[in-house]
Design a protein around this motif. Structure first.
Motif, PDB file in Angstrom:
ATOM      1  N   GLY A 190       0.818  -1.216   0.000  1.00 13.80           N
ATOM      2  CA  GLY A 190       0.000   0.000   0.000  1.00 13.80           C
ATOM      3  C   GLY A 190       0.844   1.255   0.000  1.00 13.80           C
ATOM      4  N   LEU A 191       2.092   1.133  -0.458  1.00 15.46           N
ATOM      5  CA  LEU A 191       2.978   2.294  -0.455  1.00 15.46           C
ATOM      6  C   LEU A 191       2.829   3.127  -1.726  1.00 15.46           C
ATOM      7  CD1 LEU A 191       6.193   0.635   1.006  1.00 15.46           C
ATOM      8  CD2 LEU A 191       4.327   1.791   2.206  1.00 15.46           C
ATOM      9  N   ARG A 225      -0.014   4.445  -2.520  1.00 13.83           N
ATOM     10  CA  ARG A 225      -1.035   5.450  -2.319  1.00 13.83           C
ATOM     11  C   ARG A 225      -0.516   6.458  -1.298  1.00 13.83           C
ATOM     12  NH1 ARG A 225      -5.989   3.705   1.216  1.00 13.83           N
ATOM     13  NH2 ARG A 225      -5.588   5.849   1.855  1.00 13.83           N
ATOM     14  N   TRP A 254      -0.717   8.415   2.279  1.00 14.67           N
ATOM     15  CA  TRP A 254      -1.239   8.390   3.635  1.00 14.67           C
ATOM     16  C   TRP A 254      -0.933   9.728   4.281  1.00 14.67           C
ATOM     17  CZ3 TRP A 254      -4.089   4.227   4.593  1.00 14.67           C
ATOM     18  CH2 TRP A 254      -3.797   3.022   3.936  1.00 14.67           C
ATOM     19  N   PHE A 258       9.999   8.963   4.882  1.00 19.61           N
ATOM     20  CA  PHE A 258       8.543   9.006   4.892  1.00 19.61           C
ATOM     21  C   PHE A 258       7.975   9.261   3.500  1.00 19.61           C
ATOM     22  CE2 PHE A 258       7.881  10.451   9.545  1.00 19.61           C
ATOM     23  CZ  PHE A 258       8.068   9.151   9.941  1.00 19.61           C
ATOM     24  N   MET A 279       7.841   6.727   0.846  1.00 17.67           N
ATOM     25  CA  MET A 279       6.938   5.607   1.070  1.00 17.67           C
ATOM     26  C   MET A 279       5.478   6.041   0.970  1.00 17.67           C
ATOM     27  SD  MET A 279       8.917   3.694   4.200  1.00 17.67           S
ATOM     28  CE  MET A 279       7.812   2.290   4.311  1.00 17.67           C
ATOM     29  N   PHE A 287       4.101   8.571   2.639  1.00 13.73           N
ATOM     30  CA  PHE A 287       3.575   9.159   3.862  1.00 13.73           C
ATOM     31  C   PHE A 287       3.791  10.664   3.846  1.00 13.73           C
ATOM     32  CE2 PHE A 287       4.324   4.763   4.785  1.00 13.73           C
ATOM     33  CZ  PHE A 287       3.197   4.400   5.497  1.00 13.73           C
ATOM     34  N   ILE A 342      -3.311   8.390   9.837  1.00 12.99           N
ATOM     35  CA  ILE A 342      -2.362   7.744  10.748  1.00 12.99           C
ATOM     36  C   ILE A 342      -1.824   8.754  11.758  1.00 12.99           C
ATOM     37  CG2 ILE A 342      -0.112   6.588  10.894  1.00 12.99           C
ATOM     38  CD1 ILE A 342      -0.617   5.419   8.147  1.00 12.99           C
TER      39      ILE A 342
END
Lengths: 179, 179
Positions: B48-49, B51, B53, B73, B76, B78, B117
DNA sequence: TCGTGTGAATCCTTTCACAGCC
DNA sequence: GGCTGTGAAAGGATTCACACGA
């Protein structure tokens, strides 16, 4: 306390608790359970937490700083014996009563202060060279926080904290869940 | 690249690599191996990296600060969307272009910025209360750095980074080795 | 009676070995 | 010829079940 109750608290089956502990000795009393204080002492002694380890942190950026202030160290027998950084603006400052030294003093200080464990809180590019110096200086263990795979001789224990694993785990499970 | 070579690089047997990958699909070509870029994309998509977050860090002490600057981050997927602290001396500062907000704004900001998150970099005592607020605000995942066991509903993914595990591991192996 | 320590049974993971495709 | 994907075999770990001591 029974293995049942211990298990409930850390989300592990009672059998697992008993088997794991039995692997290191007979710490419980039949029909009674485990004496908690005694058990803690025994586990501490198995893990080597009843002796004193001298540690040095290399790299006093925010991460190194945070680690230097981590209070749980002391309770596990880890004694912060030295801090190193290459930035002259940081060298000379003190954290928790420990002065930050120049990395130039690495080898000498490790020998002088009988340091056994080195903590790598340096940028990725510096990690391997510093690790090499730590090993050459006679360290026995390295705790690596730099996001790179470093190499050390077999005789040196290496534990790496790879933060991307935690993030990937989170991401994976969130996807599975359809978030 | 062959599973043999991949395995050599990360110290895993080739069979293990093949079995693990095969569990998610057929990514290799017989007689050839794995196309590295393709494989990276596939693994990223499994985790799921691929998309985006949105994450928020609560607690901008040295640890929170270090995490806010963690460059991996972004790569990936994030995206640091918010920073929170209760210390008025820190609120209002910016890190990486992200302003530190008061924890009072937690709920509103999480909703406004669609944050999925939360990263807990607060003292042990604050962790559970903040976690409760994050969950109530509708977060789906929590990445906990506070040295306490926190509880969240089943529906919320929890990953805890317990530093004492790494230290205990190091200590245990050093003892085994007779240091 | 209660709950540990432990053999036996079960379950899961890793390793082996090779058919099949490039 | 080379290397993947995968059944089969081997090896470990977890769970079950119970004898035995407190």
């Amino acid at each position: 306390m029974s293995s049942e109750e211990l298990g409930r608290r850390i989300d592990v089956t009672p059998e697992q608790i008993r088997k794991d502990l039995a692997g290191f000795g007979a710490f419980g009393k039949k029909g009674v359970g485990y004496h908690v204080t005694e058990l803690l002492n025994n586990i501490g002694s198995i893990l080597g937490l009843d002796r004193r380890w001298n540690i040095a942190i290399v790299g006093v950026g925010h991460l190194g700083w945070a680690l230097a202030n981590y209070r749980n160290f002391a309770s596990m027998g880890f004694h912060l014996s030295a801090l190193f950084d290459q930035n002259p603006a940081i060298v000379g400052q003190s954290i928790n009563g420990v002065e930050v030294l120049s990395v130039a003093d690495l080898e000498r200080t490790i020998a002088d202060r009988n340091i056994q464990i080195g903590v790598l809180a340096v940028p990725a590019g510096e990690a391997q060279p510093i690790a090499d110096r730590l090993v050459a200086a006679g360290l026995h263990g390295i705790w690596n926080f730099a996001p790179v795979r470093i190499k050390v001789p077999e005789s040196v224990q290496l534990v790496s904290e790879d933060l991307s694993v935690g993030l990937a785990t989170l991401s994976y499970h969130l996807c599975r869940q359809g978030r």
